[in-house]
Design a protein around this motif. Structure first.
Motif, mmCIF file in Angstrom:
data_model
loop_
_atom_site.group_PDB
_atom_site.id
_atom_site.type_symbol
_atom_site.label_atom_id
_atom_site.label_comp_id
_atom_site.label_asym_id
_atom_site.label_seq_id
_atom_site.Cartn_x
_atom_site.Cartn_y
_atom_site.Cartn_z
ATOM 1 N N ARG A 186 -49.004 -12.195 8.049
ATOM 2 C CA ARG A 186 -49.992 -12.232 9.124
ATOM 3 C C ARG A 186 -49.559 -13.188 10.221
ATOM 4 O O ARG A 186 -49.750 -12.926 11.412
ATOM 5 C CB ARG A 186 -51.355 -12.637 8.558
ATOM 6 C CG ARG A 186 -51.974 -11.578 7.667
ATOM 7 C CD ARG A 186 -53.204 -12.088 6.928
ATOM 8 N NE ARG A 186 -54.229 -12.555 7.831
ATOM 9 C CZ ARG A 186 -54.686 -13.807 7.858
ATOM 10 N NH1 ARG A 186 -54.194 -14.717 7.040
ATOM 11 N NH2 ARG A 186 -55.641 -14.150 8.684
ATOM 12 N N GLU A 187 -48.952 -14.326 9.838
ATOM 13 C CA GLU A 187 -48.479 -15.288 10.839
ATOM 14 C C GLU A 187 -47.342 -14.708 11.666
ATOM 15 O O GLU A 187 -47.297 -14.894 12.890
ATOM 16 C CB GLU A 187 -48.023 -16.573 10.140
ATOM 17 C CG GLU A 187 -49.154 -17.416 9.587
ATOM 18 C CD GLU A 187 -48.666 -18.626 8.823
ATOM 19 O OE1 GLU A 187 -49.383 -19.636 8.750
ATOM 20 O OE2 GLU A 187 -47.534 -18.574 8.277
ATOM 21 N N LEU A 188 -46.424 -14.000 11.018
ATOM 22 C CA LEU A 188 -45.286 -13.427 11.738
ATOM 23 C C LEU A 188 -45.753 -12.385 12.746
ATOM 24 O O LEU A 188 -45.300 -12.372 13.898
ATOM 25 C CB LEU A 188 -44.305 -12.808 10.741
ATOM 26 C CG LEU A 188 -43.043 -12.193 11.337
ATOM 27 C CD1 LEU A 188 -42.185 -13.271 11.986
ATOM 28 C CD2 LEU A 188 -42.251 -11.459 10.262
ATOM 29 N N ALA A 189 -46.649 -11.496 12.321
ATOM 30 C CA ALA A 189 -47.165 -10.475 13.235
ATOM 31 C C ALA A 189 -47.906 -11.129 14.401
ATOM 32 O O ALA A 189 -47.796 -10.684 15.551
ATOM 33 C CB ALA A 189 -48.088 -9.514 12.479
ATOM 34 N N LEU A 297 -58.440 -22.084 12.496
ATOM 35 C CA LEU A 297 -57.738 -23.023 11.625
ATOM 36 C C LEU A 297 -56.333 -22.534 11.311
ATOM 37 O O LEU A 297 -55.371 -23.300 11.338
ATOM 38 C CB LEU A 297 -58.530 -23.224 10.326
ATOM 39 C CG LEU A 297 -57.939 -24.210 9.318
ATOM 40 C CD1 LEU A 297 -57.860 -25.594 9.911
ATOM 41 C CD2 LEU A 297 -58.756 -24.221 8.034
ATOM 42 N N GLU A 298 -56.190 -21.236 11.020
ATOM 43 C CA GLU A 298 -54.870 -20.687 10.708
ATOM 44 C C GLU A 298 -53.944 -20.744 11.918
ATOM 45 O O GLU A 298 -52.763 -21.091 11.795
ATOM 46 C CB GLU A 298 -55.019 -19.246 10.219
ATOM 47 C CG GLU A 298 -55.697 -19.124 8.856
ATOM 48 C CD GLU A 298 -56.024 -17.686 8.515
ATOM 49 O OE1 GLU A 298 -56.008 -17.347 7.312
ATOM 50 O OE2 GLU A 298 -56.309 -16.886 9.437
ATOM 51 N N ALA A 299 -54.469 -20.394 13.092
ATOM 52 C CA ALA A 299 -53.660 -20.441 14.304
ATOM 53 C C ALA A 299 -53.240 -21.873 14.619
ATOM 54 O O ALA A 299 -52.099 -22.126 15.045
ATOM 55 C CB ALA A 299 -54.429 -19.839 15.479
ATOM 56 N N LEU A 300 -54.142 -22.818 14.423
ATOM 57 C CA LEU A 300 -53.837 -24.223 14.686
ATOM 58 C C LEU A 300 -52.712 -24.714 13.782
ATOM 59 O O LEU A 300 -51.761 -25.358 14.238
ATOM 60 C CB LEU A 300 -55.092 -25.066 14.484
ATOM 61 C CG LEU A 300 -54.995 -26.550 14.834
ATOM 62 C CD1 LEU A 300 -54.700 -26.731 16.311
ATOM 63 C CD2 LEU A 300 -56.289 -27.272 14.456
ATOM 64 N N ALA A 301 -52.800 -24.393 12.487
ATOM 65 C CA ALA A 301 -51.756 -24.815 11.555
ATOM 66 C C ALA A 301 -50.417 -24.180 11.900
ATOM 67 O O ALA A 301 -49.371 -24.834 11.863
ATOM 68 C CB ALA A 301 -52.156 -24.449 10.123
#
Length: 501
Positions: A186-189, A297-301
């Motif tokens: 999900r982070e890579l996409a 939170l996920e985007a921030l990390a």
């Protein structure tokens, strides 16, 4: 792009098929695509009707889009059949990108048509990067050679900083220097969609023979290798065929990410004061122009980790020695916490892995017979070699899967032992205790004890923690700052507060 005036009967037949409905499965559609395209394009890949290239690209990109949600949804390692299908689709994407590069090189007129061909080819290569990353597979051979061909055909050094082709090429470079094997699917996409002209326009990108600095990456456009960190691999005296090297400096982009981090932090603070919990709500285009798919939170990390990679290239300080022995592994913070509470290993909670190499700060392990647990970058795990030894706590730094059913993890050791506790921070809208692992001092990397907790737990300077044992131990402590944050966990050092209030 303009169509050729001499469209052959074979090309018209091929266009009719490419415009039709794809097969029900990606594997079947790919087999039919290969059967149709190979004889039709073999003799005139750079000539003929350009509409055939465009239709072929659209068809194979559609296959990639159909595979993406399947790859994101499965646990690593990817099932063999899906892994092999993704591998074959990457091969088709690479082939069509090569046709675009060949056509672009033969296009005599600079301008719109050549730029469109280069843009189409780079879009196909982006699909290869994403699919490979989602499967934790290495980028196929030939990808960087085609990317460099397209960059040269577009004469990137002469284009404006916001030129779409320049941005498409630099996007591949920017993701490659962000340690993509350390990102979840999900982070890579998400990061591929996030890195746009606004971020890339400030990147340092130049050519020369001795340009660049310690934060730069050098690129030899006459080879099939990606960007190489100056801090890890010295700049060669001369590139292949005497051509000058290209240099890419991501540090200005890291400063741009700092603005995004500040915006998300302020957004979360405002939501917290308003009594809303935005940590788990996905960001949207209305939220500062961020792509959908990750929570605040996920985007921030993620942005903090990418910013750190762009600011300074991570360099291994301690060499790892080759080794091979079996260890027990307990995967996931919740499972490790429960292991610490019960003090015994229950059936099915641990799996056997093989250590490949190690150093005091980290190690690489490989699954023995496939990893049944949910494995992704950024998760915590505990491992030990012998039942009489304490469990060491690690965080997964990267994941690689070079063949179906096999998976390799790069681990950072963050604690030689642990205790299961519960922590609670002041200032939270929801007053509750979260499970955490209390880690001892780890000289010379960490001079204070630390807590490993679920991402989003750290909220203020003061917190309390509770440890159950022979008796119940309760203490108030002061956090000393966030040391690490992934999509699942965060690590912060602390000291016992001598003046609790």
């Amino acid at each position: 792009m303009e169509a050729s005036s001499a469209t052959t009967d074979d090309e018209r037949e091929l266009l009719a098929w490419l415009d039709g409905e794809p097969a029900a499965t990606v594997a079947d559609d790919l087999a039919a695509f290969r059967a149709r395209l190979k004889p039709s394009m073999a003799g005139s890949r750079a000539g003929g009707d350009v509409r055939v290239l465009e239709a072929a690209a659209e068809r194979v990109l559609d296959m990639a889009e159909r595979l993406r949600p399947q790859l994101i949804a499965v646990q690593l390692p990817v099932p063999s059949e899906l892994y092999e299908t993704a591998e074959r689709v990457c091969g088709a994407l690479l082939d069509v990108a090569g046709w675009f590069a060949e056509r672009a090189e033969r296009e005599r007129r600079a301008g719109g048509e050549r730029s469109a061909l280069c843009m189409g080819g780079l879009g196909l290569l982006s699909g290869v990067f994403v699919l490979s990353g989602l499967a934790a597979a290495p980028v196929p051979a030939g990808v960087w050679r085609q990317a460099h061909r397209l960059a040269r055909a577009a004469e990137l050094m002469r284009t404006a900083v916001d030129d779409p082709v320049r941005c498409a090429y630099l996007r591949l470079i920017a993701v490659a220097v962000s340690q993509p094997e350390g990102l979840t699917g999900r982070e890579l996409a998400w990061i591929f969609e996030f890195i746009d002209a606004r971020v890339l326009a400030v990147a340092g990108f130049e050519t020369g023979t001795a340009a660049g600095n310690a934060a730069s990456w050098w690129i030899d456009a006459d080879t099939d290798i990606g960007p190489q960190a100056v801090a890890r691999r010295p700049v060669p005296e001369g590139a292949a065929h005497g051509a000058p090297l290209w240099f890419f400096n991501p540090r200005p982009m890291a400063q741009k990410l700092g603005e995004c981090v500040e915006w998300i932090t302020a957004h979360m603070t405002a939501a917290e004061l308003a009594g809303m919990n935005c940590e788990v709500e996905p960001l949207s285009a209305e939220d500062g122009g961020f792509p959908a798919g990750l929570s605040s939170l996920e985007a921030l990390a993620l942005l903090r980790r990418v910013r750190n990679h762009w600011m300074a290239t991570p360099v291994r300080e301690q060499p790892r020695r080759q080794n091979q022995y079996v260890v027990q592994v307990c995967m996931g913070l919740a499972a490790v916490w429960e292991l610490g509470c019960s003090g015994r290993v229950e059936a099915g909670r641990t799996h056997e892995w093989v250590v490949l190499n190690e150093s005091p700060a980290g190690l690489a392990i490989m699954s023995v017979a496939g990893a049944e647990a949910n494995v992704e970058a950024g998760v915590a795990l505990a491992l030990r070699r012998d039942p009489q030894q304490p469990w060491s706590v690690c965080v997964v730094r990267w994941i690689r899967s070079e063949m179906p059913g096999q998976i390799e993890l790069g681990l950072q050791v963050i604690g030689p032992s642990f205790q299961s506790v519960k922590v609670g921070f002041r200032g939270r809208a929801l007053q509750q205790l979260a499970p955490a692992l209390a880690l001892p001092v780890m000289e010379p990397m960490r001079r204070h004890p630390a807590m490993l907790a679920p991402a989003g737990t750290y909220a203020s300077r003061r917190f309390v923690f509770v440890r159950d044992g022979v008796g119940v131990y309760i203490a108030q402590a002061r956090a000393l700052g966030l040391d690490m944050q992934t999509q699942g966990v965060e690590l912060f050092q602390y000291e016992i507060d001598p003046y609790p209030i």
